[in-house]
Structure formats: C-alpha cells, structure tokens
Design a protein around this motif. Structure first.
Motif, PDB file in Angstrom:
ATOM      1  N   GLU A 155      60.580  40.431  40.927  1.00  0.00           N
ATOM      2  CA  GLU A 155      59.694  41.304  41.700  1.00  0.00           C
ATOM      3  C   GLU A 155      58.304  40.708  41.931  1.00  0.00           C
ATOM      4  O   GLU A 155      57.748  40.839  43.017  1.00  0.00           O
ATOM      5  CB  GLU A 155      59.554  42.663  41.013  1.00  0.00           C
ATOM      6  CG  GLU A 155      60.817  43.490  41.053  1.00  0.00           C
ATOM      7  CD  GLU A 155      60.683  44.798  40.303  1.00  0.00           C
ATOM      8  OE1 GLU A 155      59.604  45.097  39.740  1.00  0.00           O
ATOM      9  OE2 GLU A 155      61.674  45.550  40.287  1.00  0.00           O
ATOM     10  N   GLU A 156      57.756  40.084  40.913  1.00  0.00           N
ATOM     11  CA  GLU A 156      56.391  39.581  41.004  1.00  0.00           C
ATOM     12  C   GLU A 156      56.329  38.072  41.209  1.00  0.00           C
ATOM     13  O   GLU A 156      55.237  37.495  41.231  1.00  0.00           O
ATOM     14  CB  GLU A 156      55.614  39.977  39.738  1.00  0.00           C
ATOM     15  CG  GLU A 156      55.550  41.476  39.519  1.00  0.00           C
ATOM     16  CD  GLU A 156      54.956  41.857  38.167  1.00  0.00           C
ATOM     17  OE1 GLU A 156      54.118  41.078  37.644  1.00  0.00           O
ATOM     18  OE2 GLU A 156      55.322  42.920  37.635  1.00  0.00           O
ATOM     19  N   ARG A 157      57.504  37.457  41.310  1.00  0.00           N
ATOM     20  CA  ARG A 157      57.613  35.997  41.493  1.00  0.00           C
ATOM     21  C   ARG A 157      56.864  35.229  40.407  1.00  0.00           C
ATOM     22  O   ARG A 157      56.151  34.262  40.678  1.00  0.00           O
ATOM     23  CB  ARG A 157      57.167  35.598  42.888  1.00  0.00           C
ATOM     24  CG  ARG A 157      58.090  36.191  43.946  1.00  0.00           C
ATOM     25  CD  ARG A 157      57.764  35.690  45.306  1.00  0.00           C
ATOM     26  NE  ARG A 157      58.661  36.318  46.276  1.00  0.00           N
ATOM     27  CZ  ARG A 157      59.424  35.650  47.120  1.00  0.00           C
ATOM     28  NH1 ARG A 157      59.412  34.342  47.132  1.00  0.00           N
ATOM     29  NH2 ARG A 157      60.192  36.290  47.966  1.00  0.00           N
ATOM     30  N   LEU A 158      57.073  35.683  39.166  1.00  0.00           N
ATOM     31  CA  LEU A 158      56.487  35.007  38.009  1.00  0.00           C
ATOM     32  C   LEU A 158      57.369  33.831  37.604  1.00  0.00           C
ATOM     33  O   LEU A 158      58.521  33.726  38.029  1.00  0.00           O
ATOM     34  CB  LEU A 158      56.364  35.978  36.834  1.00  0.00           C
ATOM     35  CG  LEU A 158      55.516  37.224  37.041  1.00  0.00           C
ATOM     36  CD1 LEU A 158      55.570  38.108  35.801  1.00  0.00           C
ATOM     37  CD2 LEU A 158      54.086  36.838  37.363  1.00  0.00           C
ATOM     38  N   SER A 159      56.857  32.999  36.723  1.00  0.00           N
ATOM     39  CA  SER A 159      57.642  31.881  36.201  1.00  0.00           C
ATOM     40  C   SER A 159      58.707  32.404  35.233  1.00  0.00           C
ATOM     41  O   SER A 159      58.480  33.367  34.501  1.00  0.00           O
ATOM     42  CB  SER A 159      56.737  30.897  35.459  1.00  0.00           C
ATOM     43  OG  SER A 159      57.517  29.914  34.814  1.00  0.00           O
ATOM     44  N   ALA A 160      59.840  31.751  35.232  1.00  0.00           N
ATOM     45  CA  ALA A 160      60.935  32.115  34.326  1.00  0.00           C
ATOM     46  C   ALA A 160      60.975  31.223  33.088  1.00  0.00           C
ATOM     47  O   ALA A 160      61.930  31.272  32.323  1.00  0.00           O
ATOM     48  CB  ALA A 160      62.263  32.044  35.063  1.00  0.00           C
ATOM     49  N   ILE A 161      59.933  30.446  32.873  1.00  0.00           N
ATOM     50  CA  ILE A 161      59.945  29.497  31.751  1.00  0.00           C
ATOM     51  C   ILE A 161      60.105  30.206  30.406  1.00  0.00           C
ATOM     52  O   ILE A 161      60.763  29.690  29.509  1.00  0.00           O
ATOM     53  CB  ILE A 161      58.699  28.573  31.770  1.00  0.00           C
ATOM     54  CG1 ILE A 161      58.897  27.383  30.845  1.00  0.00           C
ATOM     55  CG2 ILE A 161      57.438  29.326  31.426  1.00  0.00           C
ATOM     56  CD1 ILE A 161      59.945  26.416  31.299  1.00  0.00           C
ATOM     57  N   SER A 162      59.541  31.403  30.254  1.00  0.00           N
ATOM     58  CA  SER A 162      59.685  32.115  28.976  1.00  0.00           C
ATOM     59  C   SER A 162      61.149  32.460  28.713  1.00  0.00           C
ATOM     60  O   SER A 162      61.603  32.424  27.559  1.00  0.00           O
ATOM     61  CB  SER A 162      58.827  33.382  28.955  1.00  0.00           C
ATOM     62  OG  SER A 162      59.233  34.281  29.975  1.00  0.00           O
ATOM     63  N   LEU A 163      61.905  32.769  29.758  1.00  0.00           N
ATOM     64  CA  LEU A 163      63.332  33.078  29.594  1.00  0.00           C
ATOM     65  C   LEU A 163      64.109  31.841  29.180  1.00  0.00           C
ATOM     66  O   LEU A 163      64.998  31.907  28.327  1.00  0.00           O
ATOM     67  CB  LEU A 163      63.889  33.670  30.887  1.00  0.00           C
ATOM     68  CG  LEU A 163      63.238  34.967  31.347  1.00  0.00           C
ATOM     69  CD1 LEU A 163      63.771  35.390  32.706  1.00  0.00           C
ATOM     70  CD2 LEU A 163      63.434  36.064  30.321  1.00  0.00           C
ATOM     71  N   LEU A 166      68.228  42.233  19.711  1.00  0.00           N
ATOM     72  CA  LEU A 166      68.123  43.318  20.699  1.00  0.00           C
ATOM     73  C   LEU A 166      66.730  43.354  21.326  1.00  0.00           C
ATOM     74  O   LEU A 166      66.587  43.605  22.529  1.00  0.00           O
ATOM     75  CB  LEU A 166      68.481  44.665  20.069  1.00  0.00           C
ATOM     76  CG  LEU A 166      69.978  44.910  19.867  1.00  0.00           C
ATOM     77  CD1 LEU A 166      70.208  46.144  19.006  1.00  0.00           C
ATOM     78  CD2 LEU A 166      70.684  45.041  21.206  1.00  0.00           C
ATOM     79  N   SER A 167      65.710  43.077  20.535  1.00  0.00           N
ATOM     80  CA  SER A 167      64.348  43.009  21.081  1.00  0.00           C
ATOM     81  C   SER A 167      64.237  41.878  22.102  1.00  0.00           C
ATOM     82  O   SER A 167      63.618  42.041  23.163  1.00  0.00           O
ATOM     83  CB  SER A 167      63.325  42.792  19.966  1.00  0.00           C
ATOM     84  OG  SER A 167      63.227  43.937  19.158  1.00  0.00           O
ATOM     85  N   LEU A 168      64.843  40.735  21.791  1.00  0.00           N
ATOM     86  CA  LEU A 168      64.843  39.625  22.752  1.00  0.00           C
ATOM     87  C   LEU A 168      65.613  39.988  24.017  1.00  0.00           C
ATOM     88  O   LEU A 168      65.205  39.625  25.123  1.00  0.00           O
ATOM     89  CB  LEU A 168      65.447  38.370  22.124  1.00  0.00           C
ATOM     90  CG  LEU A 168      64.579  37.644  21.105  1.00  0.00           C
ATOM     91  CD1 LEU A 168      65.366  36.499  20.472  1.00  0.00           C
ATOM     92  CD2 LEU A 168      63.303  37.132  21.749  1.00  0.00           C
ATOM     93  N   ALA A 169      66.713  40.706  23.852  1.00  0.00           N
ATOM     94  CA  ALA A 169      67.501  41.128  25.016  1.00  0.00           C
ATOM     95  C   ALA A 169      66.676  42.039  25.924  1.00  0.00           C
ATOM     96  O   ALA A 169      66.630  41.850  27.139  1.00  0.00           O
ATOM     97  CB  ALA A 169      68.781  41.833  24.571  1.00  0.00           C
TER      98      ALA A 169
END
Length: 132
Positions: free
Chosen positions: A108-116, A93-96
């Motif tokens: 919104e901030e156009r950050l990288s999605a690599i962590s996802l 749930l924390s990961l979710a």
C-alpha cells in the motif's frame, strides 16, 4: 489446499504425530514437492528479486507468496495439537502478525520489503541452528 510443505486436504500441523511437517524446522526448511526448494526460500527469493528490480507488480506477487507462508505457519502454530513450547509459538506468531501487517504496508505504501527478507532469513538460519 497447499500446506507449508506440500499438498494436503488441510494444513500440516507442526508438532502433531501424523503431520506432513512434524517439526517447525521441517515446515520451513523441507523441500517443496513441486519445486524441490525449501518452503521458506521461494517467497524470500521473490522478495529479494522484487527489491532489486524496484518493480511494484512483482513485489505484490512476492508479498502474496510471503503471506501464504506466514499464514500457513500461523495456522500450524495456533492449532491446539501443536507441540511446540508456548514461548516459541508466541514468538513465531508475533513474527507472523508483523510480517502480514508489514507486507500490507509494503504494497500500500510502497515501502521496502527488506525487513521481511531479514525475518525470513533469520528464522531459516535459527531453525538450522546457525543463530542461537
């Protein structure tokens, strides 16, 4: 409504006896009825492609797919009939929550999605027993 691993009137509940996805690993690793690929693989693949292409509209679509996956999984985990250990449920749930918040920031901030992508890959590997 589309559940984690198939069409159903309501989301499948992980750990419930009459569930479409009776175990967490089946929810994440089972084959999608339509595409024949693991449920968690499709959003992860979309995220990877959007990162490679550096194009914002595909990233929005990829984040949406990833949010659907994590929302369905969170609903399964939060259901009172879920039979997973409390510590496992809390961690997932924390990961979710992180994945949903980070997805919003990516858009919104156009950050990288690599962590996802990394989270999805680690969860899939962990469920396959590749990570201890």
């Amino acid at each position: 409504m589309r559940g984690v691993c198939g069409d159903s009137a309501r989301l499948p509940i992980v750990g419930r006896a009459n569930c479409v996805a009776p175990a967490l690993s089946r929810a994440w690793l089972s084959h999608s009825c339509a595409a024949g690929i693991p449920a968690a693989f499709e959003p992860t693949q979309k995220l990877q492609k959007a990162i490679e292409d550096s194009d914002h509209p595909p990233m929005i679509e990829a984040i949406y797919a990833n949010n659907q996956l994590w929302t369905a999984l969170a609903a399964d985990l939060a259901h009172p009939e879920n039979g997973l250990p409390a510590e496992t449920k809390a961690g997932l749930l924390s990961l979710a929550i992180f994945s949903l918040k980070q997805g919003r920031r990516v858009v919104e901030e156009r950050l990288s999605a690599i962590s996802l992508v990394e989270i999805n890959l680690r969860v899939m590997k962990g469920l396959r027993g590749e990570i201890k």
